[in-house]
Design an enzyme around this catalytic site. Structure first.
Site, PDB file in Angstrom:
ATOM      1  N   SER A 179      -4.277  12.069 -16.280  1.00 52.33           N
ATOM      2  CA  SER A 179      -5.579  11.895 -16.929  1.00 52.33           C
ATOM      3  C   SER A 179      -5.972  13.207 -17.585  1.00 52.33           C
ATOM      4  O   SER A 179      -5.565  14.289 -17.133  1.00 52.33           O
ATOM      5  CB  SER A 179      -6.633  11.504 -15.890  1.00 52.33           C
ATOM      6  OG  SER A 179      -7.940  11.605 -16.424  1.00 52.33           O
ATOM      7  N   VAL A 182     -10.330   4.641 -20.842  1.00 47.84           N
ATOM      8  CA  VAL A 182      -9.619   3.417 -21.190  1.00 47.84           C
ATOM      9  C   VAL A 182     -10.349   2.247 -20.534  1.00 47.84           C
ATOM     10  O   VAL A 182     -10.737   2.335 -19.366  1.00 47.84           O
ATOM     11  CB  VAL A 182      -8.156   3.446 -20.695  1.00 47.84           C
ATOM     12  CG1 VAL A 182      -7.429   2.166 -21.096  1.00 47.84           C
ATOM     13  CG2 VAL A 182      -7.418   4.667 -21.236  1.00 47.84           C
ATOM     14  N   THR A 215     -10.703  -0.388 -18.432  1.00 49.21           N
ATOM     15  CA  THR A 215     -10.051  -1.030 -17.293  1.00 49.21           C
ATOM     16  C   THR A 215     -11.139  -1.369 -16.274  1.00 49.21           C
ATOM     17  O   THR A 215     -12.327  -1.251 -16.571  1.00 49.21           O
ATOM     18  CB  THR A 215      -9.019  -0.082 -16.655  1.00 49.21           C
ATOM     19  OG1 THR A 215      -9.717   1.039 -16.077  1.00 49.21           O
ATOM     20  CG2 THR A 215      -8.018   0.432 -17.690  1.00 49.21           C
ATOM     21  N   ASP A 235       0.870  -1.168   0.000  1.00 47.75           N
ATOM     22  CA  ASP A 235       0.000   0.000   0.000  1.00 47.75           C
ATOM     23  C   ASP A 235       0.904   1.213   0.000  1.00 47.75           C
ATOM     24  O   ASP A 235       1.455   1.605   1.036  1.00 47.75           O
ATOM     25  CB  ASP A 235      -0.898  -0.008   1.240  1.00 47.75           C
ATOM     26  CG  ASP A 235      -1.818   1.207   1.306  1.00 47.75           C
ATOM     27  OD1 ASP A 235      -1.676   2.120   0.458  1.00 47.75           O
ATOM     28  OD2 ASP A 235      -2.661   1.251   2.214  1.00 47.75           O
ATOM     29  N   SER A 294      -8.631  14.385 -17.104  1.00 45.24           N
ATOM     30  CA  SER A 294      -9.396  15.051 -16.038  1.00 45.24           C
ATOM     31  C   SER A 294      -8.602  16.179 -15.413  1.00 45.24           C
ATOM     32  O   SER A 294      -9.177  17.129 -14.875  1.00 45.24           O
ATOM     33  CB  SER A 294      -9.791  14.032 -14.964  1.00 45.24           C
ATOM     34  OG  SER A 294     -10.665  13.061 -15.485  1.00 45.24           O
ATOM     35  N   TYR A 354     -10.842  14.107  -7.924  1.00 47.06           N
ATOM     36  CA  TYR A 354     -10.074  13.358  -8.918  1.00 47.06           C
ATOM     37  C   TYR A 354      -9.433  14.316  -9.920  1.00 47.06           C
ATOM     38  O   TYR A 354      -8.239  14.201 -10.233  1.00 47.06           O
ATOM     39  CB  TYR A 354     -10.971  12.359  -9.643  1.00 47.06           C
ATOM     40  CG  TYR A 354     -10.223  11.494 -10.635  1.00 47.06           C
ATOM     41  CD1 TYR A 354      -9.415  10.453 -10.203  1.00 47.06           C
ATOM     42  CD2 TYR A 354     -10.321  11.729 -12.008  1.00 47.06           C
ATOM     43  CE1 TYR A 354      -8.721   9.658 -11.105  1.00 47.06           C
ATOM     44  CE2 TYR A 354      -9.630  10.947 -12.912  1.00 47.06           C
ATOM     45  CZ  TYR A 354      -8.830   9.912 -12.462  1.00 47.06           C
ATOM     46  OH  TYR A 354      -8.136   9.139 -13.360  1.00 47.06           O
ATOM     47  N   LYS A 365      -5.316  14.917 -10.499  1.00 46.93           N
ATOM     48  CA  LYS A 365      -4.623  14.678 -11.757  1.00 46.93           C
ATOM     49  C   LYS A 365      -3.968  15.955 -12.291  1.00 46.93           C
ATOM     50  O   LYS A 365      -2.908  15.889 -12.936  1.00 46.93           O
ATOM     51  CB  LYS A 365      -5.576  14.068 -12.777  1.00 46.93           C
ATOM     52  CG  LYS A 365      -5.984  12.631 -12.440  1.00 46.93           C
ATOM     53  CD  LYS A 365      -4.754  11.733 -12.253  1.00 46.93           C
ATOM     54  CE  LYS A 365      -5.132  10.287 -12.042  1.00 46.93           C
ATOM     55  NZ  LYS A 365      -3.923   9.412 -11.893  1.00 46.93           N
ATOM     56  N   ASN A 418       1.729   4.808 -11.664  1.00 48.68           N
ATOM     57  CA  ASN A 418       0.434   4.593 -12.300  1.00 48.68           C
ATOM     58  C   ASN A 418      -0.715   4.451 -11.313  1.00 48.68           C
ATOM     59  O   ASN A 418      -1.859   4.731 -11.652  1.00 48.68           O
ATOM     60  CB  ASN A 418       0.504   3.335 -13.180  1.00 48.68           C
ATOM     61  CG  ASN A 418      -0.857   2.860 -13.623  1.00 48.68           C
ATOM     62  OD1 ASN A 418      -1.500   3.466 -14.486  1.00 48.68           O
ATOM     63  ND2 ASN A 418      -1.341   1.783 -13.010  1.00 48.68           N
TER      64      ASN A 418
END
Length: 248
Positions: free
Chosen positions: A137, A185, A187, A58, A139, A152, A156, A85
């Site tokens: 991203s 993407v 995922t 973690d 974003s 978020y 980013k 990532n």
């Protein structure tokens, strides 16, 4: 592109973009250390790599982040490429509630862990004249599509700007830092975020009416990490099927 004799560390490697990146580097001859929290998913990715170092950790915890670097160096003796990532999203907004809980959770993994691992990896990257590719991203370039995504987007944007700032500091030492900003993407991101949207919904948000596969992003990451990109640093590469220009 060959990455023979290169050591690559990939966080968030248990699925999605991280998994695709780790598998692609291994196929190109690199020695890979893959990091994630889900042991079974990590094992599935490891099975597609050649003799990887699997690290369950973690990285929001300082001791785990330090252990990731230490184990990589102990196993391989060097570090050439760091791929930051790992990331997540948690709903929360200023007016709708849960703002600070969401902010703390998101910033811990999306930003603080990137800064921490970059700092810990720095001495080793200086020795190898290596490089870093951070996964951000689009974003980070846009205002949120809905209020609960605010944290978020902010995280980013922070990753993208941190990468530019780090590139300035590393440049005199021959170490490059770049960012890749994907659009949608395919995922397990939506599943992990408990989103009600589908990938078909995201197709309509792009000019090309498509959603990328993870290996499209890994292709770009490998290019930036290779000598073919030796003149590129402090740059942000967008791969979004035209999502940004559709919202412009």
């Amino acid at each position: 592109m060959s990455f023979a004799n290169k050591v690559v560390l990939v966080t968030g490697a248990s699925s999605g973009i991280g998994a695709a990146v780790a598998i692609a580097f291994s196929a190109a001859g690199a020695k890979v250390a893959i990091v994630g929290r889900n042991e079974s998913k990590l094992s599935a990715v490891a099975a597609k790599c050649t003799n990887p170092l699997v690290i369950r950790a973690d990285i929001t915890k300082d001791k785990d982040a330090l252990a990731v670097i230490d184990k990589t160096i102990k196993k391989f003796g060097q570090l050439d490429i760091l791929i930051n990532n790992a990331g997540l999203t948690v709903a929360g907004s200023i007016l709708q509630g849960d703002m600070m809980k969401a902010y703390d959770n998101i910033m811990d993994i999306n930003v603080r862990a990137v800064v921490q691992l970059t700092t810990l990896a720095a001495p080793h990257l200086l020795k190898t004249k290596g490089n870093i590719v951070n996964i951000s991203s689009i974003s980070g370039l846009l205002t949120p599509a809905y209020p609960a995504a605010i944290n978020y987007n902010v995280s980013k944007a922070a990753v993208t700007h941190f990468s530019k700032c780090a590139a300035v500091e590393f440049a005199p030492h021959g170490v490059r830092v770049n960012t890749v900003s994907p659009g949608p993407v395919k995922t397990d991101f939506l599943e992990n975020a408990n989103s009600q949207n589908t990938w078909d919904d995201y197709k309509t948000m792009t000019c090309l009416n498509r959603v990328s596969e993870p290996d499209e992003i890994s292709d770009l990451v490998l290019f930036l990490a290779s000598d073919k990109a030796k003149g590129i640093t402090g740059s942000n590469f967008v791969s979004d099927n035209g999502a940004c220009i559709k919202r412009a």
